[in-house]
Each structure stands twice: as structure tokens, then as C-alpha cells.
Design a protein around this motif. Sequence first.
Motif, PDB file in Angstrom:
ATOM      1  N   LEU A 171       0.830  -1.210   0.000  1.00  0.00           N
ATOM      2  CA  LEU A 171       0.000   0.000   0.000  1.00  0.00           C
ATOM      3  C   LEU A 171       0.864   1.260   0.000  1.00  0.00           C
ATOM      4  O   LEU A 171       0.564   2.237  -0.668  1.00  0.00           O
ATOM      5  CB  LEU A 171      -0.942   0.002   1.204  1.00  0.00           C
ATOM      6  CG  LEU A 171      -1.846   1.225   1.326  1.00  0.00           C
ATOM      7  CD1 LEU A 171      -2.881   1.241   0.230  1.00  0.00           C
ATOM      8  CD2 LEU A 171      -2.542   1.264   2.683  1.00  0.00           C
ATOM      9  N   ALA A 172       1.951   1.204   0.765  1.00  0.00           N
ATOM     10  CA  ALA A 172       2.806   2.391   0.879  1.00  0.00           C
ATOM     11  C   ALA A 172       3.455   2.736  -0.456  1.00  0.00           C
ATOM     12  O   ALA A 172       3.611   3.904  -0.793  1.00  0.00           O
ATOM     13  CB  ALA A 172       3.873   2.149   1.939  1.00  0.00           C
ATOM     14  N   LYS A 173       3.838   1.709  -1.227  1.00  0.00           N
ATOM     15  CA  LYS A 173       4.637   1.960  -2.436  1.00  0.00           C
ATOM     16  C   LYS A 173       3.796   2.121  -3.698  1.00  0.00           C
ATOM     17  O   LYS A 173       4.200   2.816  -4.626  1.00  0.00           O
ATOM     18  CB  LYS A 173       5.609   0.789  -2.635  1.00  0.00           C
ATOM     19  CG  LYS A 173       6.684   0.702  -1.565  1.00  0.00           C
ATOM     20  CD  LYS A 173       7.626  -0.447  -1.829  1.00  0.00           C
ATOM     21  CE  LYS A 173       6.916  -1.799  -1.733  1.00  0.00           C
ATOM     22  NZ  LYS A 173       7.773  -2.951  -1.859  1.00  0.00           N
ATOM     23  N   GLU A 174       2.664   1.464  -3.745  1.00  0.00           N
ATOM     24  CA  GLU A 174       1.907   1.375  -4.995  1.00  0.00           C
ATOM     25  C   GLU A 174       1.495   2.753  -5.542  1.00  0.00           C
ATOM     26  O   GLU A 174       1.126   3.645  -4.791  1.00  0.00           O
ATOM     27  CB  GLU A 174       0.650   0.512  -4.741  1.00  0.00           C
ATOM     28  CG  GLU A 174      -0.193   0.229  -5.963  1.00  0.00           C
ATOM     29  CD  GLU A 174       0.499  -0.661  -6.995  1.00  0.00           C
ATOM     30  OE1 GLU A 174       1.656  -1.058  -6.748  1.00  0.00           O
ATOM     31  OE2 GLU A 174      -0.106  -0.961  -8.027  1.00  0.00           O
ATOM     32  N   ASP A 175       1.554   2.859  -6.849  1.00  0.00           N
ATOM     33  CA  ASP A 175       1.068   4.014  -7.615  1.00  0.00           C
ATOM     34  C   ASP A 175       1.918   5.273  -7.520  1.00  0.00           C
ATOM     35  O   ASP A 175       2.152   5.940  -8.510  1.00  0.00           O
ATOM     36  CB  ASP A 175      -0.377   4.379  -7.224  1.00  0.00           C
ATOM     37  CG  ASP A 175      -1.380   3.550  -8.000  1.00  0.00           C
ATOM     38  OD1 ASP A 175      -1.050   3.142  -9.114  1.00  0.00           O
ATOM     39  OD2 ASP A 175      -2.471   3.309  -7.459  1.00  0.00           O
ATOM     40  N   ASP A 176       2.340   5.654  -6.322  1.00  0.00           N
ATOM     41  CA  ASP A 176       3.018   6.953  -6.208  1.00  0.00           C
ATOM     42  C   ASP A 176       4.432   6.820  -5.653  1.00  0.00           C
ATOM     43  O   ASP A 176       4.999   7.801  -5.169  1.00  0.00           O
ATOM     44  CB  ASP A 176       2.192   7.899  -5.332  1.00  0.00           C
ATOM     45  CG  ASP A 176       1.999   7.356  -3.937  1.00  0.00           C
ATOM     46  OD1 ASP A 176       2.531   6.262  -3.651  1.00  0.00           O
ATOM     47  OD2 ASP A 176       1.325   8.007  -3.120  1.00  0.00           O
TER      48      ASP A 176
ATOM     49  N   GLY B 180       5.487   5.763  -3.006  1.00  0.00           N
ATOM     50  CA  GLY B 180       5.604   6.060  -1.571  1.00  0.00           C
ATOM     51  C   GLY B 180       5.501   7.528  -1.201  1.00  0.00           C
ATOM     52  O   GLY B 180       5.791   7.903  -0.067  1.00  0.00           O
TER      53      GLY B 180
END
Lengths: 231, 430
Positions: free
Chosen positions: A10-15, A17
Motif C-alpha cells: 500500500l505504501a509503495k503502490e502508484d506513487d 511512496g
Amino acid sequence: MSDDTSIAFLAKEDDSGKAFALLSAVVIVGLAFHAYSFFIVKENDIVNKYTAPKYAVSFEQSSLQGSDSMLIADGETDVFQLSRDIIEADSSLMMAKISISISYEETSGAIADPCDDVLGQIPPNGMTADWGHPDNVLSDSNSDCNTMTLVVHVYPQYTGEALQEEGYNAEHWERMWTNTTHGSGILELEVSVDTNSAPGSALPGNDDDNEEINIQWTVELFEVDVQAVPV
Amino acid sequence: MVVDGLLAVGGILSFALGISGLILIRKQKFEVIWNKHFAAQVLCWMFICKGVANSLYSIGYDTEYTNIVVYGGHFSNVIFCGLLLLISLIFPVPILRTRKQFKIGIGAILVYALISIGAVVFLDISSPLASFPGMYLTGCFIWTLVYLKFRFMKGEESNEEVQGVADLAILMVILIVGHILFYWVGMFTRANYFYFMDLYGGNLLNDYLWSQGLAVAVLFGLVILCGEIYQATQGRLRNTSYIVFAYMALGVLSHIVFGNSVVTGSDGGPLSGTEVGGLSRLQTVWTELTSTLHFTMMRPLLGLYILFRYGLIRISEDNEQVGKTTSIILIVVATSALLELVQSLIPLTEMLSAGILGIAIAFGIGWEERSFQTLISDPLRFPIRTKGSYFPELDFDKTEHYRFDKALMVIIPFLLFVALLLHWSQVEPF
């Protein structure tokens, strides 16, 4: 459906972090501010929050004075009135005590004319006052031309001495000593005169059928000051 | 013994929602993805725990059963806290992405709860270990992160499924810490009403850990507020934005009402920790109408909305009646309690009060009839098509869900029994 089973997904996905970093920074800065406020700025207050606050209650005292005179006929009663409006007391000042001195002299001019009988009394009504105060002097009389002093304590429990109070808040203690009900209304002083004639008063020109009564009043006033005592 | 009416009503509402929610979950025929299914169970058990705690606290400390009230309430809150951590780890977006992680997560939360309970029994109820450290931090951090990810997901600004996840994250934050947001200004102005809130008092570290939890709630509330203000400038206001604005605006008004007065209490909610002292009539009324109202009545209603609107509980013909009954009970009880609250603040004659109550309930039921179908007929669905990677599919069979219920069915009565033992042992809680 992703195969990434890391709990950091969740922390890393898409943006990459960014949101996580931003939120972490906000939390760190915010908690630093909170910790500083809690342990440095407000620690003393927090530690003592259950200690009942103490307040120093002091009174600034003042007084108003005035005088009047009445010519009272033999066997008559006259009334002298006193109120906040009459004495023009400032609304911030509370009435502590009213002292009224009644004085007179034998004014008939007749030789050997004795002093008249004068009775002064304050009926316990009209003004809202501490009528049950043990030091009140509500009536007095004499026939020797001595000055009589009548006293009415107005504000209950007021002694003029500074107090140390505990608990509640400053407003509470201020309210306790700024109750304008005490001292409201009109205080009446009834003065009666019975003239005493000199021997031989039946002679013409020796009439003693009234008396001039002098009234001197003093109203003690106070203003409260409440200060929190540092713990 | 004086029963705090609002707290008692809140307790009943929470308990009723929890129990009927569990019945609905058992009866539902539709398949619900694992994290929603567990989230529904966890949410229901959270409401049961809060129901027990609030009902106990409503009795007050001034009773011969003080120990049962104190320990029973505290233990229920420990379970609530553990469940709060668990739900944040799986819902709306699962952090625990494999069965193994899920089991380790539950194990870790059990250890957390055991340490907390052990500290209460063997040390002191005001021990820092028993002060729910990290409760709001972990849960709200995850939800706020989910909010940021989904609300600001590039190219998905008008994707209802993506924005629905962000909305849900906001609702979860409001559900759990909404009553603290009414005090947010106090944190920055260093007002007594914020910094003096504590759990039981008497231990500075304990007080700090508790206050820290309130502070992080405020921080996450502010992050969401900023996010929604930005969205508003982009013309993308949503219904949840208004809720955030309303709560934060009331927080500003609260600061005007309270100034620097002292509102001691656990978290500005039902003030179950310590007593409110020296408040003016206006301040007392304000507390009742904001934080206490949220804590006791808004939470169950918001819980009901989340359960139905986001498809945590799917309503079919088999469980529709229970669902309707649940929502009617909640709405009617909340409506009448709200009216009672208003009546206690603004004296109304009994006749007028009864009339208004009748109208309010009729309105409540009428509203329920119209909105119930809307609420259940088109629940917002995710896992989402575009961002399915956030939602791993795991297989849990029904027995595992039942086992979860059974475990809590044992744990909660057991802890209440421990509270009873502590009462019989005449332990001094403070």
C-alpha cells in the motif's frame, strides 16, 4: 490482481511512496509539536490539573459620606431614605456596610430645657441586606443629646479581609462578591422625637415643640479582585 | 446510582447494531469478498464491545459495582481497540495480503491485547501499557493513507469505485475519531480542554500516550480537511467532503465555546474517565450536542451506513427483514434519544414533546422506508476493476468466519468474568 504480497504494498503502490512519506512527515512534525506542548509548555499545568486551583480574593475598599438634617415636630416620626441611587454609587462597587449617626442638641433656647427624647430605628426591610448580622444596630434612643450610631451590614459574610479560596474558577469567586442584589432597594431610617420641656415652659416664648436632627451617613463600599495563586 | 441516559442509549444502539449485524452476516446468501466479510464481523464486534463499555460506564463510578464498571469497561475497550487495529489492517484495502500475514496480524493483536489486559490486572489500570498506545495512530494512519492514494489517484478522479474507497476511508476515520475532531483547534492553541483530556489521570506517561492518540486523530483529520479543500477548489466535492467540513467547522466553534476551560475526560466523548468540572451551561450543552452525540449515536448510525452502503453486509430476501428491523430500531431509538436530549436542553411540555416525538419517529420510519432500498440495492463495490491489485483474493471458508465469532463470543464474557473476579477481590483500580 497483483502478486505483490508485501505488507508494504500500500505504501509503495502508484506513487512510489510519496503519500506515505508525506503522511509520515506530517505525523512526525505534529507529534513533535504535541510532545513539546505537553512536556515543555504545559507540563506543570497538566501535572496539577487535578489540584484544586487557589484564588486570592482581595477587596479594594472605599466609602461615601453625606449628611442631612430634619426638623421633626414633637410626637412625630420622620423618615430618612438611603439607596444606591441616592448616594450615586458606581455600579461596580458593592455595599458593605451602612453607618448612620443621629445627633441633635437642645435647640429650644429655653433655660434648663432638657434634651428631647429621640428614637432612631431602621426597619429590617426595604433594602436587601444582611439583616441577621449580629453586629447590626437597628435602633437606639436617648434623651441626653449624645450621638447615636445605627449600623446595617449589607453584604453577607463580607469582613473586608482578604480571602484564600479553593476550587471552581475565578469567575465563580468574582460572581460571589459582585451580587448587586445585596444593597438593592431603599433603606429607611425612622426618627421620632418627643420633646421634653423645661420647668416653667408654660411661660410665653419658651415653646419646645420640635427638634432639629442631624444625620450623617457613611456607606462602606468595596470592589473585589480575584487573582489565581500560582501552583 | 445515576445512569447517564445518553451513554446508556448509545450503549444499547451499539449493542443492537452489533448483534443484528452478526445475525445478518450469518443469514446473508451473497458471497462477500474475504476482507469485507471479516470487516463486517469485526465492525459488529466493535459495536458490541462499545455497547458493553458504554452501558457499563453509563452506571457511573459512584456505585458499589465500581470495579465491574471500571474493569469491565476497560476490558471491552481493549477488545475494541484490538479489533480497530485488525479492521484497519484489512479494510477497505488489505494491508495483510496473504493468509499467513492475516494470521500473524491476528496473533500480534492478541499479544497486544494480552499485554494490555495483563498490565491492568497485574500492574495498574493507569499503567502506560494499559493506555491503548498506538490505537488511533495505526488505524487512522492506514485509512488516511488509503484516502490519499485513492482520492488523488491520477486519471481516476471521476471513477466512482476509486473515489468510493476514499470516501470509505474518510468515514472510517470519522467513525472512530469524529468526536476528537471537535477539539482539533485546542491542540494547536495549547488549550487546556485538549491537553487535559486523559484516560484515568495520575500518570504523566499514560496521560501523554492517551493525549498523543488524540493528537494523531487531529493530524489525520487536518490532512483529510486539506485534501478535501483542494478537491473543492478543483470542483470535485463529494458528500463525505461536507461531513469533513462540518466536523472541522464545529471544531472551530468548539474552541470559541470552550476558550481555555478545562474539560477533563477520556476523549471529549462520554467523559467516562474523569468528571467534567466547572463548565458553564453553554459549554455543557455544546459538549452533549457535539462529541457526546457523535460518540453515542452517530457512531452506530454511521456503522449501519458503512455496513449496508459499502456491501459489507449484502441484503437479500432472506435477511431483508432483519436488516429493515435493525435500521428501524436504530433510527427510532436515535431519533427519540435525540429528542430527549433536546428536551433536556430546551424545556418542552410533555404534550408537545410527545407530539414532536411522534412526528420525528414517523419521519424517521418514513425516511427509512424510502432510503433503505437505496442503501442496500446498489452497494458500492470494490475490489475495483481498474485497481484490483490493491485487493488480493484470499480463500476463507465459512468455518473460519464462524471460528472468529466463537473466539470473541468466549473472550468478551471471559474478560467480563475477570472484571467480576477483580470486583470480588476488592482490588483498588486507581
